[in-house]
Design an enzyme around this catalytic site. Structure first.
Site, PDB file in Angstrom:
ATOM      1  N   HIS A  61       0.837  -1.193   0.000  1.00 55.21           N
ATOM      2  CA  HIS A  61       0.000   0.000   0.000  1.00 55.21           C
ATOM      3  C   HIS A  61       0.875   1.247   0.000  1.00 55.21           C
ATOM      4  CE1 HIS A  61       0.959  -0.849   4.253  1.00 55.21           C
ATOM      5  NE2 HIS A  61       1.075   0.472   4.328  1.00 55.21           N
ATOM      6  N   HIS A 144       5.819   5.577  -1.386  1.00 55.10           N
ATOM      7  CA  HIS A 144       6.533   4.327  -1.615  1.00 55.10           C
ATOM      8  C   HIS A 144       5.665   3.155  -1.183  1.00 55.10           C
ATOM      9  CE1 HIS A 144       7.229   4.995   2.682  1.00 55.10           C
ATOM     10  NE2 HIS A 144       7.400   3.671   2.775  1.00 55.10           N
TER      11      HIS A 144
END
Length: 206
Positions: A61, A144
């Site tokens: 995620h 990220h």
């Protein structure tokens, strides 16, 4: 992250009575085909560094706001506010790109695409959470996906795996849902797992 959202306002039955709080964050998730593309790219790293603590692919995620440990009762008021925010936005066009590490321990792949829109969304999510009466520690947004963590004494694993991702450029994909996620961190010795508390489609009017 892409499983059917849970609509219950309570934590799972095995947490009730023992965990009056839940660790919560708001996030985006890549679609399955984008994750499969990255999984193939990681094949050599999986083989070379099997002792790294690799995150489950379904848990990948992009965190927009990490809210920390919240009372269970604080979660339901977030749902209509986040639903309305998602409904007012179009999907973001993003891509997975490259790789790196934090402190030679945490392996990640980066995010490319509409980064300006991603930062705006994160800013608005954080403001909305505060409007709901939830205070949390602000962290700079560094888009990220966290992929793995090195074990103690084996920090070179993350550095070497990150080098293997340097040339990776994934295909563009639309981030179509906003996810409110709970984790079991701190609830036992096993790996960290995540579950959707609920998710909402961007641009979907109720």
């Amino acid at each position: 992250m892409t499983e059917t959202p849970e609509h219950a306002t309570q934590p799972p039955a095995d947490e009730r009575g023992t965990a009056p709080t839940v660790r919560v964050f708001v996030a985006l998730a890549p679609p399955d085909d984008a994750k499969a593309e990255l999984e193939r790219e990681l094949g050599p790293a999986y083989h070379a560094h099997p002792r790294m603590r690799w995150n489950r692919i379904e848990d990948w995620h992009v965190t927009l706001a990490f809210l920390g440990e919240l009372p269970v009762a604080a979660v339901p008021p977030l749902r209509p506010a986040l639903a309305a925010l998602a409904a007012s936005r179009a999907p973001l066009r993003l891509a997975l790109h490259g790789g790196g590490h934090f402190d030679e321990r945490v392996l990640w792949t980066g995010i490319d695409g509409d980064l300006e829109g991603l930062h705006r969304l994160a800013t608005d999510v954080r403001a909305l959470v505060r409007e709901c009466g939830i205070d949390f520690r602000e962290r700079p947004l560094r888009p990220h996906l966290t992929l793995a963590r090195s074990r103690r004494g084996a920090h070179s694993s993350a550095v070497e795996a990150a080098a293997g991702l340097t040339g990776f450029t994934g295909r563009p994909w639309p981030a179509e849902r906003l996810h409110l996620v709970g984790s079991n961190i701190g609830r036992g010795p096993g790996p960290i797992h995540y579950r959707d508390i609920e998710s909402w489609g961007f641009g979907v009017q109720g």
